[in-house]
Motif scaffolding. Structure first.
Motif, PDB file in Angstrom:
ATOM      1  N   ASP A  76      44.949  32.916  40.608  1.00 44.62           N
ATOM      2  CA  ASP A  76      45.840  33.068  41.767  1.00 44.62           C
ATOM      3  C   ASP A  76      47.040  33.958  41.507  1.00 44.62           C
ATOM      4  O   ASP A  76      47.871  34.164  42.390  1.00 44.62           O
ATOM      5  CB  ASP A  76      46.331  31.714  42.312  1.00 44.62           C
ATOM      6  CG  ASP A  76      45.200  30.865  42.861  1.00 44.62           C
ATOM      7  OD1 ASP A  76      44.301  31.438  43.516  1.00 44.62           O
ATOM      8  OD2 ASP A  76      45.200  29.646  42.623  1.00 44.62           O
ATOM      9  N   TYR A  92      49.122  37.354  41.244  1.00 43.16           N
ATOM     10  CA  TYR A  92      49.063  38.663  41.901  1.00 43.16           C
ATOM     11  C   TYR A  92      49.979  39.615  41.149  1.00 43.16           C
ATOM     12  O   TYR A  92      51.163  39.319  40.949  1.00 43.16           O
ATOM     13  CB  TYR A  92      49.504  38.575  43.366  1.00 43.16           C
ATOM     14  CG  TYR A  92      49.434  39.906  44.074  1.00 43.16           C
ATOM     15  CD1 TYR A  92      48.238  40.343  44.634  1.00 43.16           C
ATOM     16  CD2 TYR A  92      50.540  40.738  44.155  1.00 43.16           C
ATOM     17  CE1 TYR A  92      48.158  41.586  45.268  1.00 43.16           C
ATOM     18  CE2 TYR A  92      50.474  41.972  44.787  1.00 43.16           C
ATOM     19  CZ  TYR A  92      49.275  42.387  45.341  1.00 43.16           C
ATOM     20  OH  TYR A  92      49.198  43.614  45.953  1.00 43.16           O
ATOM     21  N   THR A 137      48.212  46.471  42.586  1.00 46.08           N
ATOM     22  CA  THR A 137      46.869  46.986  42.794  1.00 46.08           C
ATOM     23  C   THR A 137      46.565  48.274  42.041  1.00 46.08           C
ATOM     24  O   THR A 137      45.575  48.935  42.343  1.00 46.08           O
ATOM     25  CB  THR A 137      46.613  47.208  44.298  1.00 46.08           C
ATOM     26  OG1 THR A 137      47.611  48.097  44.818  1.00 46.08           O
ATOM     27  CG2 THR A 137      46.660  45.893  45.057  1.00 46.08           C
ATOM     28  N   THR A 149      45.307  45.359  38.891  1.00 48.37           N
ATOM     29  CA  THR A 149      44.063  44.829  39.455  1.00 48.37           C
ATOM     30  C   THR A 149      43.313  44.037  38.390  1.00 48.37           C
ATOM     31  O   THR A 149      42.755  42.963  38.666  1.00 48.37           O
ATOM     32  CB  THR A 149      43.184  45.976  39.995  1.00 48.37           C
ATOM     33  OG1 THR A 149      43.885  46.635  41.044  1.00 48.37           O
ATOM     34  CG2 THR A 149      41.865  45.451  40.539  1.00 48.37           C
ATOM     35  N   GLN A 178      44.837  40.705  37.959  1.00 53.32           N
ATOM     36  CA  GLN A 178      44.776  39.832  39.135  1.00 53.32           C
ATOM     37  C   GLN A 178      44.095  38.500  38.816  1.00 53.32           C
ATOM     38  O   GLN A 178      43.044  38.462  38.191  1.00 53.32           O
ATOM     39  CB  GLN A 178      43.937  40.496  40.236  1.00 53.32           C
ATOM     40  CG  GLN A 178      44.583  41.638  40.935  1.00 53.32           C
ATOM     41  CD  GLN A 178      45.412  41.195  42.116  1.00 53.32           C
ATOM     42  OE1 GLN A 178      45.417  40.035  42.499  1.00 53.32           O
ATOM     43  NE2 GLN A 178      46.105  42.134  42.689  1.00 53.32           N
ATOM     44  N   ILE A 196      43.445  36.787  41.604  1.00 49.26           N
ATOM     45  CA  ILE A 196      42.819  36.646  42.923  1.00 49.26           C
ATOM     46  C   ILE A 196      41.513  37.425  42.868  1.00 49.26           C
ATOM     47  O   ILE A 196      41.500  38.659  42.892  1.00 49.26           O
ATOM     48  CB  ILE A 196      43.741  37.182  44.034  1.00 49.26           C
ATOM     49  CG1 ILE A 196      45.104  36.473  43.984  1.00 49.26           C
ATOM     50  CG2 ILE A 196      43.090  36.992  45.404  1.00 49.26           C
ATOM     51  CD1 ILE A 196      46.138  37.061  44.922  1.00 49.26           C
ATOM     52  N   ASN A 255      40.490  40.513  45.037  1.00 49.01           N
ATOM     53  CA  ASN A 255      41.199  41.770  44.827  1.00 49.01           C
ATOM     54  C   ASN A 255      40.650  42.561  43.637  1.00 49.01           C
ATOM     55  O   ASN A 255      40.945  43.751  43.491  1.00 49.01           O
ATOM     56  CB  ASN A 255      42.687  41.517  44.616  1.00 49.01           C
ATOM     57  CG  ASN A 255      43.386  41.069  45.888  1.00 49.01           C
ATOM     58  OD1 ASN A 255      42.828  41.157  46.971  1.00 49.01           O
ATOM     59  ND2 ASN A 255      44.600  40.587  45.744  1.00 49.01           N
ATOM     60  N   GLN A 280      54.104  31.734  41.661  1.00 51.44           N
ATOM     61  CA  GLN A 280      53.094  32.616  42.234  1.00 51.44           C
ATOM     62  C   GLN A 280      53.371  32.833  43.715  1.00 51.44           C
ATOM     63  O   GLN A 280      53.652  31.890  44.446  1.00 51.44           O
ATOM     64  CB  GLN A 280      51.703  32.037  42.023  1.00 51.44           C
ATOM     65  CG  GLN A 280      51.280  32.033  40.556  1.00 51.44           C
ATOM     66  CD  GLN A 280      49.860  31.559  40.363  1.00 51.44           C
ATOM     67  OE1 GLN A 280      49.345  30.764  41.133  1.00 51.44           O
ATOM     68  NE2 GLN A 280      49.218  32.040  39.309  1.00 51.44           N
ATOM     69  N   GLY A 285      49.396  34.872  45.893  1.00 52.53           N
ATOM     70  CA  GLY A 285      48.238  34.013  45.655  1.00 52.53           C
ATOM     71  C   GLY A 285      48.329  32.662  46.331  1.00 52.53           C
ATOM     72  O   GLY A 285      47.412  31.848  46.208  1.00 52.53           O
TER      73      GLY A 285
END
Length: 405
Positions: free
Chosen positions: A135, A137, A140, A145, A148, A150, A153, A195, A198
């Motif tokens: 979870d 973040y 990106t 990434t 991540q 998540i 993603n 967090q 997420g």
């Protein structure tokens, strides 16, 4: 016909957008003249509210003087030096230095590179493993990434950066086991203090302290991603101070300028700087717009404004008003629960929050769906009356009971 603009985190086939044309304080207006309460501070960042002349004028004045110039050697500029000092002074890292970039995503990638560089300079080139949390973040870019937590993603991009290992969000024993299984290979643990994207999950009691202890025991660095928590959101300048845990590296962005100009960065502790400052080492990373004087001035003016209006000190009041409203929603059975701290919360619905978010937009309130919850992250200047409007609107929309269908 889809718009020519390819929007982030949006189906490229989408063609129905709200055009925002004006903003002031916590209020937005679209091209039809409809008003919206910005209860998300845009994307978790507009601490001082929209349209503040203090920042706008500072940016305009700087552009007339020195609009832009790079900070690769041998150049620097006064706004970059001033903002670096202001950020370092407010951080929990004594005698730290600040590496600037243009976004939180760039900050995360930079911190990951710096962490690996530190170990290589210490004679431990095999330390490349980064431990991430479910979870989490972290932007990106390719490094973020890969960091991540998540899963969605990370999917669809092909092979990502190697040597990332995920542990369950609050399982300190899993971190300990992973450290032991990768003894001598772990470069860092990356975590948000709380967090955000997420799902707005505060850490369990003792969790961050446990991460610090394990990093010390196993020779790894602790990276705190403060992109959302930083600059007052938790009631301290940084989440690390709120939770009483000191990392080795801290990433930041968003609230440093309240979004008026794009700025991100990494705060490097003295122990990290001692390694980087050894003779002969060249830091071979950086960004064209790092230390951009116009962006830097926005940060200086924003932090000065936050100090002048004591916005960090105001957060406990906001926390009281927000938790009172959330508790009332829970007592009325309109939400299952809520979580968060300071001036950022999630109202747990127990079902996909996307439809509820759209109905709230129709009613004139901007929140953000994070899975089965609605995130609430208003500007720190939001008034009690506006908080009342936020919860009155949530009652009106959630009481319909038709979001689940």
């Amino acid at each position: 016909m889809p718009t020519k603009l390819l929007h982030s985190f949006t189906p490229p086939s989408a063609d129905d957008f709200i055009t925002i044309v004006r903003a002031e304080g916590c209020t937005l207006w679209d091209e039809q003249g409809k008003r919206y309460l910005d209860a998300m501070a845009s994307l978790w960042y507009c601490q001082v509210g929209h349209g503040r002349a203090e920042i706008i004028d500072a940016v305009a004045d700087q552009m007339r003087l020195l609009d832009a110039y790079q900070t690769f050697a041998p150049f620097t500029n006064q706004p970059a030096e001033e903002l670096a000092s202001m950020v370092a002074e407010r951080s929990p890292l004594a005698d730290s230095r600040v590496f600037f970039c243009g976004s939180g995503s760039e900050a995360v990638d930079s911190a990951l590179k710096i962490a690996r560089a530190v170990h290589r300079l210490r004679g431990e080139p095999d330390r490349q493993v980064i431990i991430r949390r479910t979870d989490g973040y972290h932007g990106t870019n390719f490094g973020g990434t890969s960091a991540q937590g998540i899963a969605g993603n990370r999917e669809g991009w092909g092979d990502l950066v190697p040597h990332f290992v995920e542990v369950p969000r609050d399982d300190i024993e899993a971190v300990s086991t992973t450290m032991a299984a990768n003894e001598g290979r772990v470069a860092a643990v990356i975590t948000e203090p709380m967090q955000g994207a997420g799902g707005v999950f505060p850490p369990q009691d003792g969790y961050l302290e446990g991460l610090r202890r394990l990093c010390d025991q196993h020779g790894a660095l602790l990276i705190m991603d403060e992109v959302i928590c930083g600059f007052g959101r938790t009631g301290q300048w940084f989440g690390a101070q709120h939770y009483g845990v000191t990392p080795d590296l801290m990433t930041f962005a968003k609230g440093v300028t309240s979004g008026y100009q794009p700025v991100g960065g990494v705060i490097c502790s003295r122990s990290v700087c001692d390694v980087l400052e050894q003779p002969g080492f060249l830091l071979r990373t950086g960004y064209t717009y790092a230390g951009h004087p116009t962006c830097m001035v926005a940060g200086v003016a924003n932090l000065a404004l936050m100090e002048k209006e004591q916005l960090v000190q105001r957060v406990p009041h906001l926390a009281k008003k927000l938790t009172e409203g959330l508790a009332a929603l829970q007592a009325d059975g309109l939400i299952q629960s809520y979580r968060g701290t300071g001036a950022v919360y999630a109202a747990e619905l127990g079902y996909d929050a996307a439809a509820a978010r759209m109905r709230l937009l129709e009613a004139g309130v901007v929140l953000r769906p994070v899975g089965t919850a609605l995130a609430i992250c208003p500007p720190l200047v939001i008034t009690d009356h506006e908080i009342g409007t936020l919860f009155d609107t949530m009652v009106e929309v959630l009481a319909r009971g038709d979001e689940q269908g």
